[in-house]
Design an enzyme around this catalytic site. Structure first.
Site, PDB file in Angstrom:
ATOM      1  N   SER A  24      13.935  -8.528  42.024  1.00 56.59           N
ATOM      2  CA  SER A  24      12.317  -9.097  41.570  1.00 56.59           C
ATOM      3  C   SER A  24      11.339  -9.017  41.336  1.00 56.59           C
ATOM      4  O   SER A  24      10.016  -9.336  40.772  1.00 56.59           O
ATOM      5  CB  SER A  24      13.168 -10.466  40.577  1.00 56.59           C
ATOM      6  OG  SER A  24      12.656 -11.680  42.087  1.00 56.59           O
ATOM      7  N   THR A  35       8.807 -13.802  40.078  1.00 56.29           N
ATOM      8  CA  THR A  35       7.811 -13.588  40.277  1.00 56.29           C
ATOM      9  C   THR A  35       7.471 -14.389  41.861  1.00 56.29           C
ATOM     10  O   THR A  35       7.729 -15.209  42.142  1.00 56.29           O
ATOM     11  CB  THR A  35       6.194 -13.294  39.448  1.00 56.29           C
ATOM     12  OG1 THR A  35       6.872 -13.111  37.991  1.00 56.29           O
ATOM     13  CG2 THR A  35       5.036 -12.769  39.860  1.00 56.29           C
ATOM     14  N   THR A  94       5.339  -8.424  40.895  1.00 57.64           N
ATOM     15  CA  THR A  94       7.011  -8.696  40.411  1.00 57.64           C
ATOM     16  C   THR A  94       7.318  -7.299  39.722  1.00 57.64           C
ATOM     17  O   THR A  94       6.010  -6.517  39.222  1.00 57.64           O
ATOM     18  CB  THR A  94       6.251  -9.593  38.858  1.00 57.64           C
ATOM     19  OG1 THR A  94       7.957 -10.187  38.860  1.00 57.64           O
ATOM     20  CG2 THR A  94       5.920  -8.944  38.121  1.00 57.64           C
ATOM     21  N   ARG A 131       5.809  -2.367  29.299  1.00 56.98           N
ATOM     22  CA  ARG A 131       5.291  -3.634  29.091  1.00 56.98           C
ATOM     23  C   ARG A 131       4.888  -4.268  30.239  1.00 56.98           C
ATOM     24  O   ARG A 131       5.034  -4.070  30.896  1.00 56.98           O
ATOM     25  CB  ARG A 131       7.294  -4.755  28.759  1.00 56.98           C
ATOM     26  CG  ARG A 131       6.801  -6.232  28.622  1.00 56.98           C
ATOM     27  CD  ARG A 131       7.083  -7.369  29.583  1.00 56.98           C
ATOM     28  NE  ARG A 131       7.249  -8.052  29.557  1.00 56.98           N
ATOM     29  CZ  ARG A 131       7.122  -9.298  30.687  1.00 56.98           C
ATOM     30  NH1 ARG A 131       6.987  -8.930  31.878  1.00 56.98           N
ATOM     31  NH2 ARG A 131       7.160 -10.783  30.500  1.00 56.98           N
ATOM     32  N   GLY A 191       3.346  -8.069  32.039  1.00 55.48           N
ATOM     33  CA  GLY A 191       4.072  -9.737  31.706  1.00 55.48           C
ATOM     34  C   GLY A 191       2.435 -10.053  32.144  1.00 55.48           C
ATOM     35  O   GLY A 191       1.135  -9.466  32.419  1.00 55.48           O
ATOM     36  N   THR A 209       5.605 -18.432  37.343  1.00 55.77           N
ATOM     37  CA  THR A 209       6.434 -17.647  36.886  1.00 55.77           C
ATOM     38  C   THR A 209       7.276 -18.167  35.629  1.00 55.77           C
ATOM     39  O   THR A 209       6.812 -19.043  35.082  1.00 55.77           O
ATOM     40  CB  THR A 209       7.226 -17.450  38.309  1.00 55.77           C
ATOM     41  OG1 THR A 209       8.601 -16.493  38.465  1.00 55.77           O
ATOM     42  CG2 THR A 209       7.520 -19.314  38.627  1.00 55.77           C
ATOM     43  N   GLY A 210       7.915 -16.859  35.373  1.00 58.09           N
ATOM     44  CA  GLY A 210       9.049 -17.240  34.635  1.00 58.09           C
ATOM     45  C   GLY A 210       7.927 -16.293  32.960  1.00 58.09           C
ATOM     46  O   GLY A 210       7.668 -15.744  33.117  1.00 58.09           O
TER      47      GLY A 210
END
Ligand code: ASP
Length: 330
Positions: free
Chosen positions: A85, A187, A205, A215, A217, A238-239
């Protein structure tokens, strides 16, 4: 998630820790209840933070700069093809392209960021080069890639066999559904306070697996995925990045610390905003994970997240420990 993220069943304030799976036994020591602020100290998200912290600590313990420590630290999962990831080995977008996001911030509010960067193993170092060698703070896509080449970074294929195979399988359904605490994202965010009392942070990440091409984040967005104010503290996230951006998460956490909140309470209030906005927007909170970690100028730290399953690694005078974050959805 439980297959990889074997975490210690404890909170930041628990007195003892239980190692759940010995295969992850990277020097896990009992977490002490005594929460004595100390420096240097480094914190990072998830259990890959343990190894990353080791690299950061080597610099911090020699009175090195927090900035150098966080860069060296996050490069560990970036360069590890088994961490799927972050960086090399990261899962691709829905077009099969591995696109990376990263940012870095130092004690003087110098910032650098790259987004949607392809073919470069260490986006954090490109972000640092943006910070140090350009008049700008953020480069994206091909511009970031061309800049990386101009700085001597090598073009490499980042799509490892395992990720390619999973993506091929995913194509059969093509259903985009980031699953909470399942490893199709994550991340590494790292924040550190050095022996000199300076704070810095880094965040990197490959983002949400099978995201739309292009995209971006929260992770490369200063103020969302990372923020550092050398007078107050630092935070990283993170998330689900969309939710972190919505509340300008890490800037918010630092501002809440400025108002006198402890790192844990600041993270808690920021998570509260996510919770409230999710309700307002009539979305299901169960589909969302957001986790923050925060560190203040004194070396006190804390975290909070929406739901169980988020953990973070702290390396200080007590050693390198993995801690379960407290969470909202009990
Ligand atoms: N925050 C990252 C993103 O939205 C993913 C993660 O940390 O799980 O790209």
């Amino acid at each position: 998630m439980t297959t990889r993220r074997n975490f210690i069943k404890t909170s930041a304030f628990a007195s003892a820790a239980l190692l759940v799976n010995k295969s992850d036994a990277a020097e896990l020591k009992l977490h002490q209840n005594s929460f004595t602020p100390s420096k240097p100290i480094v914190l990072s998200t998830w259990n890959f933070g343990l190894k990353a912290n080791e690299a950061a600590w080597e610099i911090l313990i020699k009175n090195g700069k927090a900035l150098d420590a966080v860069e060296a630290g996050v490069k560990i999962p970036e360069g590890d093809p088994t961490e799927r990831s972050v960086g090399y080995g990261g899962r691709p977008d829905r077009d099969g392209r591995v696109t990376l996001d990263a940012c870095i911030m130092d004690e003087n509010a110098n910032i650098g960021s790259v987004a949607c960067l392809e073919f470069i193993k260490h986006p954090i170092s490109v972000a640092r080069a943006v910070m140090e060698k350009t008049p700008h703070v953020m480069l994206v896509g091909d511009g970031a890639f061309q800049f990386a080449l101009s700085q001597g970074f090598k073009k490499e294929n980042l799509l490892v066999e395992a990720s390619e195979k999973e993506w091929q399988d995913w194509l059969k359904s093509s259903n985009y559904k980031p699953i909470v605490n399942i490893e199709n994202h994550d991340t590494i965010g790292m924040i550190a306070l050095d022996a000199n009392g300076d704070l810095s942070g880094a965040c990197t990440t490959s983002g949400m697996a099978y995201k739309m091409h292009g995209r971006v984040g929260d992770s490369p967005i200063i103020g969302a995925g990372l923020y550092v104010d050398n007078e107050i503290g630092a935070a990283t996230a993170t998330g689900h990045g969309e939710e972190v951006i919505r509340i300008a998460g890490c800037h918010l956490v630092v501002e809440l610390m400025r108002q006198g909140k402890s790192p844990e309470d600041a993270c808690k209030e920021a998570v509260g905003r996510v919770v409230n906005l999710t309700a307002k927007r009539k979305k299901n909170l169960k589909d969302i994970q957001v986790g923050f970690i925060a560190l203040n100028k004194k070396g006190e730290y804390g975290s909070y997240c929406v739901q169980s399953g988020f953990n973070y690694a702290v390396y200080d005078a007590n050693g390198n420990n993995l801690i379960d974050a407290d969470y909202y959805l009990k």
